[in-house]
Scaffold this active site. Structure first.
Site, PDB file in Angstrom:
ATOM      1  N   ASP A 116      31.985 -17.655  -3.129  1.00  0.00           N
ATOM      2  CA  ASP A 116      32.846 -18.824  -3.087  1.00  0.00           C
ATOM      3  C   ASP A 116      32.928 -19.287  -1.627  1.00  0.00           C
ATOM      4  O   ASP A 116      32.035 -19.981  -1.140  1.00  0.00           O
ATOM      5  CB  ASP A 116      34.197 -18.373  -3.674  1.00  0.00           C
ATOM      6  CG  ASP A 116      35.216 -19.460  -3.816  1.00  0.00           C
ATOM      7  OD1 ASP A 116      35.213 -20.140  -4.849  1.00  0.00           O
ATOM      8  OD2 ASP A 116      36.038 -19.622  -2.902  1.00  0.00           O
ATOM      9  N   LYS A 144      28.899 -20.799  -5.685  1.00  0.00           N
ATOM     10  CA  LYS A 144      29.563 -22.117  -5.650  1.00  0.00           C
ATOM     11  C   LYS A 144      29.364 -22.686  -4.256  1.00  0.00           C
ATOM     12  O   LYS A 144      30.261 -22.565  -3.399  1.00  0.00           O
ATOM     13  CB  LYS A 144      31.069 -21.963  -5.885  1.00  0.00           C
ATOM     14  CG  LYS A 144      31.502 -21.548  -7.255  1.00  0.00           C
ATOM     15  CD  LYS A 144      33.044 -21.642  -7.300  1.00  0.00           C
ATOM     16  CE  LYS A 144      33.649 -20.779  -8.334  1.00  0.00           C
ATOM     17  NZ  LYS A 144      35.118 -20.698  -8.245  1.00  0.00           N
ATOM     18  N   PHE A 165      36.797 -22.653 -11.823  1.00  0.00           N
ATOM     19  CA  PHE A 165      37.106 -21.228 -11.864  1.00  0.00           C
ATOM     20  C   PHE A 165      36.545 -20.638 -13.151  1.00  0.00           C
ATOM     21  O   PHE A 165      36.878 -21.075 -14.242  1.00  0.00           O
ATOM     22  CB  PHE A 165      38.610 -20.970 -11.749  1.00  0.00           C
ATOM     23  CG  PHE A 165      38.902 -19.553 -11.357  1.00  0.00           C
ATOM     24  CD1 PHE A 165      38.848 -19.163 -10.025  1.00  0.00           C
ATOM     25  CD2 PHE A 165      39.162 -18.592 -12.320  1.00  0.00           C
ATOM     26  CE1 PHE A 165      39.064 -17.841  -9.657  1.00  0.00           C
ATOM     27  CE2 PHE A 165      39.378 -17.263 -11.964  1.00  0.00           C
ATOM     28  CZ  PHE A 165      39.324 -16.894 -10.625  1.00  0.00           C
ATOM     29  N   ASP A 172      37.061 -12.004 -13.436  1.00  0.00           N
ATOM     30  CA  ASP A 172      38.407 -12.010 -14.014  1.00  0.00           C
ATOM     31  C   ASP A 172      39.249 -13.166 -13.505  1.00  0.00           C
ATOM     32  O   ASP A 172      38.948 -13.794 -12.483  1.00  0.00           O
ATOM     33  CB  ASP A 172      39.139 -10.718 -13.628  1.00  0.00           C
ATOM     34  CG  ASP A 172      39.575 -10.714 -12.152  1.00  0.00           C
ATOM     35  OD1 ASP A 172      38.725 -11.004 -11.292  1.00  0.00           O
ATOM     36  OD2 ASP A 172      40.763 -10.462 -11.881  1.00  0.00           O
TER      37      ASP A 172
HETATM   38  P1  IMP Z   1      34.605 -15.376  -1.266  1.00  0.00           P
HETATM   39  O1  IMP Z   1      34.886 -14.307  -0.274  1.00  0.00           O
HETATM   40  O2  IMP Z   1      35.537 -16.547  -1.100  1.00  0.00           O
HETATM   41  O3  IMP Z   1      33.157 -15.800  -1.311  1.00  0.00           O
HETATM   42  O4  IMP Z   1      35.047 -14.799  -2.649  1.00  0.00           O
HETATM   43  C1  IMP Z   1      34.243 -14.100  -3.492  1.00  0.00           C
HETATM   44  C2  IMP Z   1      35.117 -13.384  -4.503  1.00  0.00           C
HETATM   45  O5  IMP Z   1      36.109 -14.255  -5.034  1.00  0.00           O
HETATM   46  C3  IMP Z   1      34.306 -12.932  -5.705  1.00  0.00           C
HETATM   47  O6  IMP Z   1      33.856 -11.614  -5.559  1.00  0.00           O
HETATM   48  C4  IMP Z   1      35.307 -13.025  -6.836  1.00  0.00           C
HETATM   49  O7  IMP Z   1      36.021 -11.815  -6.953  1.00  0.00           O
HETATM   50  C5  IMP Z   1      36.266 -14.096  -6.423  1.00  0.00           C
HETATM   51  N1  IMP Z   1      35.981 -15.393  -7.076  1.00  0.00           N
HETATM   52  C6  IMP Z   1      35.560 -16.529  -6.500  1.00  0.00           C
HETATM   53  N2  IMP Z   1      35.407 -17.527  -7.385  1.00  0.00           N
HETATM   54  C7  IMP Z   1      35.729 -16.970  -8.583  1.00  0.00           C
HETATM   55  C8  IMP Z   1      35.758 -17.499  -9.930  1.00  0.00           C
HETATM   56  O8  IMP Z   1      35.443 -18.652 -10.239  1.00  0.00           O
HETATM   57  N3  IMP Z   1      36.149 -16.614 -10.899  1.00  0.00           N
HETATM   58  C9  IMP Z   1      36.493 -15.317 -10.639  1.00  0.00           C
HETATM   59  N4  IMP Z   1      36.487 -14.791  -9.414  1.00  0.00           N
HETATM   60  C10 IMP Z   1      36.110 -15.616  -8.393  1.00  0.00           C
END
Ligand code: IMP
Ligand code: MG
Length: 193
Positions: A116, A144, A165, A172
Site C-alpha cells: 500500500d 496498490k 480496501f 483481513d
Molecule cells: P504498507 O506498509 O502501507 O505498504 O502496508 C502494507 C500492509 O497493510 C499489508 O501487509 C496489509 O497488512 C495492510 N493492507 C494494506 N492495504 C490493505 C487492504 O486493502 N486490505 C487488507 N490489508 C491491507
C-alpha cells in the site's frame, strides 16, 4: 436418486465485489512461481521464502508448493503497522524476527500479501540488508501503486489493484475475512460504521 443443485458462488455479505476469483488466484500464483523458479533455480543455494504474518499465510502456502523444493526453505516475520483500521500508522514494529542466524548465506524472498504505502516492505528490505542477507527481493500478491508514499518497487507482483480496501485469501479487516477463498472489495459501510 440424489439430485444436486448447481452451487452458486457464495459471497460473503460484507463483500461488494469479487476482484480475484479462486481460479484467477491459482493462475496468478502459478505465474509467480514460474518466474521465481526461473530466476533462482540456477544460482541460489538457500532460498528463504520469508512470509510476513499474518496476511501472507494463504498466499505463502500456495506459492511454496510450486517453488522448486530442492532449494527452498521457509521462515516468517511478524510486523505491525496497521492497528485495526484501514489506514497505516506509518511506523513499522517487528513483533517476530526472522529465526535464521546465518543469513549471509541466504537469498531472501519476502512474501507479502499487499503493498500500500510501501513502508512495511521498504523497511523490511533495508532491515534484512543491514542484517547481512546475501540478497533480498520482494514478492507481493497485490499492489496498490496509487497509494505509494515511499519510493518502492516490487520484484514480483501478482496483480495491481485500484485504491479499494480488499479482504480474503489471508487479508483481513480487523482480523476477519482472512479465510475467504477469493479477494473481494470490502463494503465501505463495514469500516465506516
Ligand atoms: P504498507 O506498509 O502501507 O505498504 O502496508 C502494507 C500492509 O497493510 C499489508 O501487509 C496489509 O497488512 C495492510 N493492507 C494494506 N492495504 C490493505 C487492504 O486493502 N486490505 C487488507 N490489508 C491491507
Ligand atoms: Mg500485512
Amino acid at each position: 436418486m440424489l439430485t444436486f443443485s448447481i452451487m452458486e458462488e457464495t459471497m460473503n455479505k460484507d463483500v461488494l465485489k469479487v476482484l480475484l476469483s479462486e481460479e484467477e488466484l491459482n493462475a496468478t500464483v502459478d505465474r509467480l512461481a514460474t518466474q521465481i523458479n526461473r530466476d533462482y533455480a540456477s544460482h541460489a543455494k538457500r532460498l528463504i521464502l520469508l512470509g510476513i504474518l499474518k496476511g501472507s499465510v494463504v498466499f505463502m502456502g500456495d506459492l511454496m508448493k510450486k517453488v522448486d523444493s530442492s532449494i527452498v526453505e521457509i521462515d516468517f516475520m511478524k510486523v505491525s503497522s496497521y492497528g485495526s483500521g484501514t489506514k497505516s500508522s506509518g511506523a513499522v514494529n517487528i513483533i517476530l524476527d526472522i529465526q535464521r542466524k546465518d543469513i549471509a548465506e541466504c537469498d531472501i524472498l519476502i512474501v507479502e500479501d499487499i503493498v500500500d504505502s510501501g513502508r512495511t516492505l521498504s523497511y523490511l528490505v533495508e532491515y534484512l540488508r543491514l542484517k547481512g542477507a546475501k540478497s533480498v527481493r520482494t514478492c507481493a500478491l497485490l499492489d496498490k501503486p496509487s497509494r505509494r508514499e515511499v519510493d518502492f518497487n516490487l520484484d514480483y507482483v501478482g496483480a495491481q489493484i485500484p485504491d479499494e480496501f480488499v479482504v480474503g485469501y489471508g487479508l483481513d479487516y480487523d482480523e476477519k475475512y482472512r479465510n475467504l477463498p477469493y479477494i473481494g472489495i470490502l463494503r465501505p459501510e463495514v469500516y465506516s460504521k
